[in-house]
Design an enzyme around this catalytic site. Sequence first.
Site, PDB file in Angstrom:
ATOM      1  N   GLY A  96      34.883  40.654  43.201  1.00 21.94           N
ATOM      2  CA  GLY A  96      34.888  39.201  43.275  1.00 21.94           C
ATOM      3  C   GLY A  96      34.564  38.697  44.678  1.00 21.94           C
ATOM      4  CG  HIS A  97      34.912  34.501  45.419  1.00 19.92           C
ATOM      5  ND1 HIS A  97      36.028  34.192  46.136  1.00 19.92           N
ATOM      6  CD2 HIS A  97      35.058  33.921  44.209  1.00 19.92           C
ATOM      7  CE1 HIS A  97      36.806  33.447  45.405  1.00 19.92           C
ATOM      8  NE2 HIS A  97      36.253  33.270  44.220  1.00 19.92           N
TER       9      HIS A  97
END
Lengths: 347, 347, 347
Positions: free
Chosen positions: C242-243
């Site tokens: 994920g980011h």
Amino acid sequence: MTTPTLTLREVSDLVGGRLVGDATATIRGIAPVDEAGPHELGLLAARRYVQFVDGSRAAAFLVSAALEGQAGTGHDLVVVEDARQALIPLLERLHPPEPTQPHIHPTAVVGEGVRLGRDVTLGPYCVVEDGAEVGEGCRIGAHAVIGSRCRLGEHCTIHPHVVLYPETVLGDRVVVHAGTCLGVDGFGYAFVDGAHRKVPQVGRCVLEDDVEIGANTTIDRGSIGDTVVGSGSKLDNLIQLGHNVRVGPLTVMAAMVGVAGSTRIGRGVLFGGQAGVIGHLDIGDGARVAAAARVMRDVPAGEIVAGDPARPNREYLRWRARLDRLPRLAERVKALEQAVDDLAGRS
Amino acid sequence: MTTPTLTLREVSDLVGGRLVGDATATIRGIAPVDEAGPHELGLLAARRYVQFVDGSRAAAFLVSAALEGQAGTGHDLVVVEDARQALIPLLERLHPPEPTQPHIHPTAVVGEGVRLGRDVTLGPYCVVEDGAEVGEGCRIGAHAVIGSRCRLGEHCTIHPHVVLYPETVLGDRVVVHAGTCLGVDGFGYAFVDGAHRKVPQVGRCVLEDDVEIGANTTIDRGSIGDTVVGSGSKLDNLIQLGHNVRVGPLTVMAAMVGVAGSTRIGRGVLFGGQAGVIGHLDIGDGARVAAAARVMRDVPAGEIVAGDPARPNREYLRWRARLDRLPRLAERVKALEQAVDDLAGRS
Amino acid sequence: MTTPTLTLREVSDLVGGRLVGDATATIRGIAPVDEAGPHELGLLAARRYVQFVDGSRAAAFLVSAALEGQAGTGHDLVVVEDARQALIPLLERLHPPEPTQPHIHPTAVVGEGVRLGRDVTLGPYCVVEDGAEVGEGCRIGAHAVIGSRCRLGEHCTIHPHVVLYPETVLGDRVVVHAGTCLGVDGFGYAFVDGAHRKVPQVGRCVLEDDVEIGANTTIDRGSIGDTVVGSGSKLDNLIQLGHNVRVGPLTVMAAMVGVAGSTRIGRGVLFGGQAGVIGHLDIGDGARVAAAARVMRDVPAGEIVAGDPARPNREYLRWRARLDRLPRLAERVKALEQAVDDLAGRS
């Protein structure tokens, strides 16, 4: 691309915030409080990041009201109700989308009977097969394949390497990220005469308006009837929806969720990452499915479920607590055995 | 494309069914019983859908014999042993595959020494690298990459954006869906002198006849020796097979299954979605692995396993029941403590 | 391609091994002990494969010292400390990489302001967008998309169908396998006025030197700030980061691992397949996360964790043993109830 410089006054006006400190100080970007440099606004939106306040090199902080007291002293602040939400206008101002001119790349392959709306962009090597319709303002990325008879509404963004199988239908403003495959044949076989014989998959995959789908996700077409994702729903990367799944509007799925065929999911449901749902279930409106939960039964509207197999969250927490108390239970049984031995000896 | 209209008599003849009602009634499609419109045959193949019989707008029902009594009154019926299986001839008739002329798209890139059989179709922008062989009647979709020295049998269907790494071997009638990568380097490193040094991956990925692989699945090539999927096996989307996995014939894996390196899987094994198997195991013929099960030990032929870690299904169900009875056990211990206290006081 | 023939003397010299038997015997390949043919060296690196020694057709064995006693009699042997590690020089000699001449395929699309280093290879239909930099000796596969303003160091290998979103940064010698998407928009929305409004994703995805990423993996760009994979780390297929995830150097993740946003992972951490980590955690240097573990809390450096939810491995094993003893505990409670009844009757 150069990003604009903003004064804290401008920041504060943009986000509807309260300014504490020097209104003329300037920032050129925004970063997490522990990564922000001397020309950046540090984001302080979660308690976990308060520990980094003291060492921060940020020019100033954008801070949620609840954390204002922990933003230290001597820092300029812009205080808002919800700092994460305030990011939206701020980032849109600091990073405006690149202006692009609609264009059809000369290498795009456009089949027979294709209808392209105004201001459509077709990237290098993209393929639009026979009979497809692409609405006004759609941007189709490099190498994307729009299968025959697909229908895209207006202003969709199809990133590079997306594959839409034939007859897939997208509403308006749908965004599909790279490598995602929509309308794939569902997984349907019948075992006949010693072989798995394929059940033809003839339904469609339909995404309604304002749906966004992450990268390398797969959504099957319906077997008969359609697979549907409702308007405004957001799906992350590497998700799998089986044939004839129906997802209501405004539902959110984090990465790696899998939903087996024919399950119906309501409006505004939230799924944590890696959750799984077996087929033919009903998940009610507003339900929440925890990360990695394995849903094996219907979930009523508004219920929060967790665990493997998934059960109501309260029940799940009690269950875990009970397991954690097992050693204590075993000790109590041992003490009882001792006490009973003593009593038996005495009597 | 127009779909044909069929009378119920024609439907009944096609599927070898028993007709109840008006033989001349016509249908133009088939849909789940709750979605079927007035010109469609409603599929009634599972008890769960009996609830929708009353409100159904279907022209008639295609119903499994076991559910005939619940198909309501006043509906025309075609009754068959297994309504799902009856879908196959019916859908093949209603949705005949589009006739396509074999053709080599002018943008296809064909390397040196490539051998193409008769009636091969190469889609736009597909790439067939040096020394590859593509058998008679194969259809290679847009942008697919057939690596150097790959060998494809006859009548394979390679959907758009598939990547076959060099030396991959496919039998006859193999189907590979969009975005799938076959023959990827296995995940093999040795930690030498402070770095993860790559073990060259020189085996192959081999799919035997009649295998079908879903979208965005990844199958590694063998490290040394081959990774093999046996004839007639069917794998769904987003599956991962590690290097040197060997899957027997007629095995079925639902989406998101992961199998680590060198595990051997027998004939006719069934995997539920999101199941995982560690490396170097043996899964016997006809075994069944429940959805999301975590297989950490060999599974004998015919065994059904479930849970994390996976164990025989009966044992798993007992284990779960025992956990569910924990609160009762805790109460019994409490009652015992009270009774022992009483006895101690009395004696 | 023809592979060279080696004498056992040459094999032994290459791997620094001890030769037992006929130094002039020759081999032309290497295979697992149960698959090796009469011209191949059989690999015997794990106890599990000792069972195949007797029936093996291998010309000779490459065997780890610890297993030498179990390599049977009458076989020629090359004995090394670690037979798996010895594979590296041997396979590099038997399967030298194909010599390739750097070339720009005429169908490659190169945007404005792109800087290409010396000896860059661009495959058929690859797209390098405006302002990207590709370092010396990089090889970009067919259909790969290098987004605008990406920066690639030297000697990177980008396999076919990889998508780098704009601004992605790769160090030197980075390898990215087919179908992988890097720098995808993170999954960030705020619920405003009845809709999920997208938080602009403006950070980057940065892979440092010597990183290798498997096929169909997805790594999000940072929301604000970067997502980073440290030098020498190796990620398998179908992984999701994920980011703003930060992975330290030399970390290894097996297939299908998912890591939610903003989690920080240290140096030399090992992840088993299908493991999951929620967001905003810290996983310390040298930690090990078992296959399918669900990490819900920080993991200290050096800790081994397993289970759902993940806990220290020892604790996990005790927990499982306790569950396995539950039937015995229930029996003991039953016996106590009987004993207490007897005592109550007696007294």
